[in-house]
Design a protein around this motif. Structure first.
Motif, PDB file in Angstrom:
ATOM      1  N   ASP A  16      34.936  41.758  38.169  1.00 31.07           N
ATOM      2  CA  ASP A  16      34.532  41.029  39.548  1.00 31.07           C
ATOM      3  C   ASP A  16      35.602  41.168  40.590  1.00 31.07           C
ATOM      4  O   ASP A  16      36.888  40.480  40.439  1.00 31.07           O
ATOM      5  CB  ASP A  16      34.323  39.510  39.196  1.00 31.07           C
ATOM      6  CG  ASP A  16      33.981  38.633  40.180  1.00 31.07           C
ATOM      7  OD1 ASP A  16      33.449  39.168  41.391  1.00 31.07           O
ATOM      8  OD2 ASP A  16      34.742  37.677  40.556  1.00 31.07           O
ATOM      9  N   ALA A  17      35.424  42.037  41.562  1.00 32.17           N
ATOM     10  CA  ALA A  17      36.467  41.985  42.681  1.00 32.17           C
ATOM     11  C   ALA A  17      36.174  40.859  43.514  1.00 32.17           C
ATOM     12  O   ALA A  17      35.212  40.709  44.348  1.00 32.17           O
ATOM     13  CB  ALA A  17      36.354  43.395  43.308  1.00 32.17           C
ATOM     14  N   GLY A  18      37.066  40.030  43.564  1.00 28.49           N
ATOM     15  CA  GLY A  18      36.890  38.724  44.374  1.00 28.49           C
ATOM     16  C   GLY A  18      36.759  38.991  45.871  1.00 28.49           C
ATOM     17  O   GLY A  18      37.322  39.855  46.452  1.00 28.49           O
ATOM     18  N   ALA A  26      42.147  35.974  51.368  1.00 21.04           N
ATOM     19  CA  ALA A  26      43.665  35.992  51.891  1.00 21.04           C
ATOM     20  C   ALA A  26      43.939  37.001  52.795  1.00 21.04           C
ATOM     21  O   ALA A  26      43.681  38.162  52.596  1.00 21.04           O
ATOM     22  CB  ALA A  26      44.763  35.825  50.958  1.00 21.04           C
ATOM     23  N   VAL A  27      44.670  36.825  54.120  1.00 22.37           N
ATOM     24  CA  VAL A  27      44.982  37.961  54.971  1.00 22.37           C
ATOM     25  C   VAL A  27      46.512  37.844  54.994  1.00 22.37           C
ATOM     26  O   VAL A  27      47.285  36.976  55.247  1.00 22.37           O
ATOM     27  CB  VAL A  27      44.364  37.695  56.379  1.00 22.37           C
ATOM     28  CG1 VAL A  27      44.734  38.910  57.287  1.00 22.37           C
ATOM     29  CG2 VAL A  27      42.733  37.691  56.176  1.00 22.37           C
ATOM     30  N   LYS A  34      40.329  41.032  49.880  1.00 24.96           N
ATOM     31  CA  LYS A  34      39.131  41.675  49.521  1.00 24.96           C
ATOM     32  C   LYS A  34      39.384  43.228  49.131  1.00 24.96           C
ATOM     33  O   LYS A  34      38.709  43.856  48.082  1.00 24.96           O
ATOM     34  CB  LYS A  34      38.064  41.621  50.657  1.00 24.96           C
ATOM     35  CG  LYS A  34      38.061  42.221  51.885  1.00 24.96           C
ATOM     36  CD  LYS A  34      36.851  42.355  52.683  1.00 24.96           C
ATOM     37  CE  LYS A  34      37.138  43.016  54.022  1.00 24.96           C
ATOM     38  NZ  LYS A  34      35.911  42.925  54.813  1.00 24.96           N
ATOM     39  N   ASN A  35      40.122  43.874  50.006  1.00 19.06           N
ATOM     40  CA  ASN A  35      40.445  45.209  49.503  1.00 19.06           C
ATOM     41  C   ASN A  35      41.381  45.455  48.546  1.00 19.06           C
ATOM     42  O   ASN A  35      41.256  46.466  47.863  1.00 19.06           O
ATOM     43  CB  ASN A  35      40.876  46.185  51.101  1.00 19.06           C
ATOM     44  CG  ASN A  35      39.843  46.044  52.211  1.00 19.06           C
ATOM     45  OD1 ASN A  35      38.490  45.938  51.882  1.00 19.06           O
ATOM     46  ND2 ASN A  35      40.623  45.828  53.341  1.00 19.06           N
ATOM     47  N   ILE A  36      42.421  44.785  48.332  1.00 19.33           N
ATOM     48  CA  ILE A  36      43.191  44.959  47.262  1.00 19.33           C
ATOM     49  C   ILE A  36      42.555  44.547  45.924  1.00 19.33           C
ATOM     50  O   ILE A  36      42.523  45.468  44.977  1.00 19.33           O
ATOM     51  CB  ILE A  36      44.503  44.133  47.427  1.00 19.33           C
ATOM     52  CG1 ILE A  36      45.447  44.093  48.824  1.00 19.33           C
ATOM     53  CG2 ILE A  36      45.301  43.766  46.205  1.00 19.33           C
ATOM     54  CD1 ILE A  36      46.406  43.123  49.002  1.00 19.33           C
ATOM     55  N   ASN A  37      41.784  43.656  45.786  1.00 19.71           N
ATOM     56  CA  ASN A  37      41.016  43.381  44.718  1.00 19.71           C
ATOM     57  C   ASN A  37      40.128  44.412  44.424  1.00 19.71           C
ATOM     58  O   ASN A  37      39.937  44.756  43.135  1.00 19.71           O
ATOM     59  CB  ASN A  37      39.901  42.080  44.963  1.00 19.71           C
ATOM     60  CG  ASN A  37      40.924  40.799  45.388  1.00 19.71           C
ATOM     61  OD1 ASN A  37      42.039  40.739  45.350  1.00 19.71           O
ATOM     62  ND2 ASN A  37      40.387  39.928  45.802  1.00 19.71           N
ATOM     63  N   LEU A  38      39.240  44.973  45.242  1.00 18.43           N
ATOM     64  CA  LEU A  38      38.250  45.968  45.050  1.00 18.43           C
ATOM     65  C   LEU A  38      39.166  47.237  44.602  1.00 18.43           C
ATOM     66  O   LEU A  38      38.576  47.905  43.584  1.00 18.43           O
ATOM     67  CB  LEU A  38      37.622  46.412  46.333  1.00 18.43           C
ATOM     68  CG  LEU A  38      36.528  47.498  45.997  1.00 18.43           C
ATOM     69  CD1 LEU A  38      35.532  46.958  44.904  1.00 18.43           C
ATOM     70  CD2 LEU A  38      35.718  47.779  47.460  1.00 18.43           C
ATOM     71  N   SER A  39      40.243  47.472  45.129  1.00 20.65           N
ATOM     72  CA  SER A  39      41.190  48.794  44.601  1.00 20.65           C
ATOM     73  C   SER A  39      41.424  48.674  43.266  1.00 20.65           C
ATOM     74  O   SER A  39      41.455  49.530  42.356  1.00 20.65           O
ATOM     75  CB  SER A  39      42.465  48.939  45.381  1.00 20.65           C
ATOM     76  OG  SER A  39      42.956  49.879  45.009  1.00 20.65           O
ATOM     77  N   VAL A  40      42.066  47.603  42.806  1.00 19.70           N
ATOM     78  CA  VAL A  40      42.409  47.295  41.386  1.00 19.70           C
ATOM     79  C   VAL A  40      41.210  47.259  40.706  1.00 19.70           C
ATOM     80  O   VAL A  40      41.226  47.823  39.559  1.00 19.70           O
ATOM     81  CB  VAL A  40      43.317  45.892  41.376  1.00 19.70           C
ATOM     82  CG1 VAL A  40      43.382  45.772  39.773  1.00 19.70           C
ATOM     83  CG2 VAL A  40      44.638  46.357  41.934  1.00 19.70           C
ATOM     84  N   ILE A  87      39.243  39.413  39.624  1.00 22.45           N
ATOM     85  CA  ILE A  87      40.519  39.760  40.293  1.00 22.45           C
ATOM     86  C   ILE A  87      40.793  39.267  41.741  1.00 22.45           C
ATOM     87  O   ILE A  87      39.799  39.438  42.676  1.00 22.45           O
ATOM     88  CB  ILE A  87      40.318  41.451  40.245  1.00 22.45           C
ATOM     89  CG1 ILE A  87      40.513  41.827  38.778  1.00 22.45           C
ATOM     90  CG2 ILE A  87      41.682  41.913  40.882  1.00 22.45           C
ATOM     91  CD1 ILE A  87      40.400  43.403  38.689  1.00 22.45           C
ATOM     92  N   HIS A  88      41.759  38.649  42.030  1.00 24.20           N
ATOM     93  CA  HIS A  88      42.338  37.977  43.213  1.00 24.20           C
ATOM     94  C   HIS A  88      43.612  38.264  43.631  1.00 24.20           C
ATOM     95  O   HIS A  88      44.431  38.716  42.578  1.00 24.20           O
ATOM     96  CB  HIS A  88      41.879  36.518  43.255  1.00 24.20           C
ATOM     97  CG  HIS A  88      40.418  36.137  43.134  1.00 24.20           C
ATOM     98  ND1 HIS A  88      39.494  35.921  44.083  1.00 24.20           N
ATOM     99  CD2 HIS A  88      39.629  36.110  41.898  1.00 24.20           C
ATOM    100  CE1 HIS A  88      38.403  35.438  43.675  1.00 24.20           C
ATOM    101  NE2 HIS A  88      38.123  35.855  42.398  1.00 24.20           N
TER     102      HIS A  88
END
Length: 363
Positions: A16-18, A26-27, A34-40, A87-88
């Motif tokens: 689960d990409a948060g 968070a920015v 959102k982009n960091i979570n999805l990448s990992v 993942i967050h």
């Protein structure tokens, strides 16, 4: 050869990409959570898919789309998953914060204000859902009072969840060389709705400029994904060897010290009892601690039980829940902010809600 429609996968993991879509999370100065979570998440999924032929990987999202919290849990439950990994990326109010490090959460009541703040941030996503008040039964993610629902929650998958969380933090520390902020409990709605061992990972602080740079880099995201993957392999192997506790029957108990203090029952109740026996869990360790360890902060006698390969230490023992609750408030809370009450019956760990219910019925 397998017939059409029959899967040879014996293990299912949901990644689960948060956040996502109109919910950036968070920015930081340069990036969005959102982009960091999805990448990992995608990197982790690819590692599992490429190396674990017996494992099916299910994603709650593979693109920049918004998925409500309840839907993420529904995806995991519908897949009959064996493991849920959310993942967050963490943050603080200041974008110049020097606070850094990884931490992994399992479901439970927050024991510190910091843990509560993390839960508030991750749960606040429900506020952009149209029907959140009905969907989440009036839960207000910004109200500390709402989190009382987690106070007596005893997740039956807690042992597996904690074991996996500890493996993740070990890999973050040893393989990725990240600051280890430990394993914690907090009231995350997305974990509350899942019916399998589940963890929520905070990869690092996007509000720390140097850590944000690491999180946004190919090297950083790959190292974090590989660490989670290595923990996943260890968790699966432990499960195959029967080292991950799945019920009270896998729990070993023993007394660390025989001294009896006045705060406890004059005749301590034996763990083998027809009535629930309540204890206060104060800490966990991957090794046996000496009876007079300084880690017990002067509490004695202390008992331990083994669950999921982890030694868990308790203080106090009584069939009277109110007595244990008073003991916790008067003697334990000031020393162990993360302490919580557990229950045993006939030598087996039981659901704390059921134990309290039985206690009230027997009064």
């Amino acid at each position: 050869m397998l017939s059409a429609g029959v899967s040879d996968k014996s293990f299912t993991v949901v990644i689960d990409a948060g956040h996502g879509g109109n919910d950036p999370g968070a920015v930081g100065r340069r990036g969005k959570e959102k982009n960091i979570n999805l990448s990992v998440a995608l990197k982790l999924g690819k590692l599992i898919e490429a190396n674990c032929a017996d494992t099916k990987v299910v994603y709650t999202r593979k693109k920049d789309t918004f998925v409500p919290l309840h839907r993420r849990a529904e995806i995991a439950n519908a897949a009959k998953a064996d493991l849920f990994i959310s993942i967050h990326t963490n943050s603080l109010a200041s974008r110049n914060s020097r606070v850094q490090g990884t931490e992994t959460y399992t479901l439970g009541l927050h024991r510190t204000e910091d843990n509560l703040e993390v839960a508030k941030k991750e749960n606040s996503v429900i506020l952009i859902e149209d029907d959140y008040q009905q969907r989440y039964a009036g839960f207000n993610p910004n109200s500390a009072e709402s989190y009382i629902i987690f106070e007596f929650m005893q997740d039956k998958y807690m042992a597996q969840s904690v074991s996996f969380a500890q493996l993740i933090q070990k890999q973050f520390r040893q393989s990725a060389r990240r600051v280890d902020k430990g394993v914690h409990q907090a009231g995350f709605l997305v974990l509350r709705e899942t019916s399998m061992p589940s963890v929520l990972i905070e990869l690092g602080y996007i509000t720390n400029p140097s850590e944000e740079q690491y999180l946004l880099s190919e090297k950083g995201s790959s190292a974090l994904a590989k660490s989670i993957y290595q923990a996943f392999l260890s968790y699966k192997q432990a499960g195959k060897q029967g080292n991950v506790a799945v019920s009270g029957k896998n729990i070993e108990q023993e007394t660390v010290e025989d001294e009896v203090q006045a705060e406890q029952d004059k005749k301590p109740q034996a763990t083998q009892s027809a009535q629930p026996v309540f204890k206060i869990q104060i800490l966990t360790s991957d090794r046996v601690l000496p009876a007079k360890s300084r880690l017990f902060k002067g509490l004695a006698p202390v008992s331990r039980y083994k669950e999921g390969g982890i030694y868990k230490y308790t203080y106090g023992e009584s069939t009277d829940y109110n007595r244990i609750l008073r003991l916790k408030r008067s003697k334990v809370d000031a020393k162990f902010k993360d302490a919580f009450i557990i229950a045993f019956k006939n030598g087996e760990k039981m659901n704390i809600n059921q134990a309290i219910k039985e206690f009230k019925q027997n009064r």
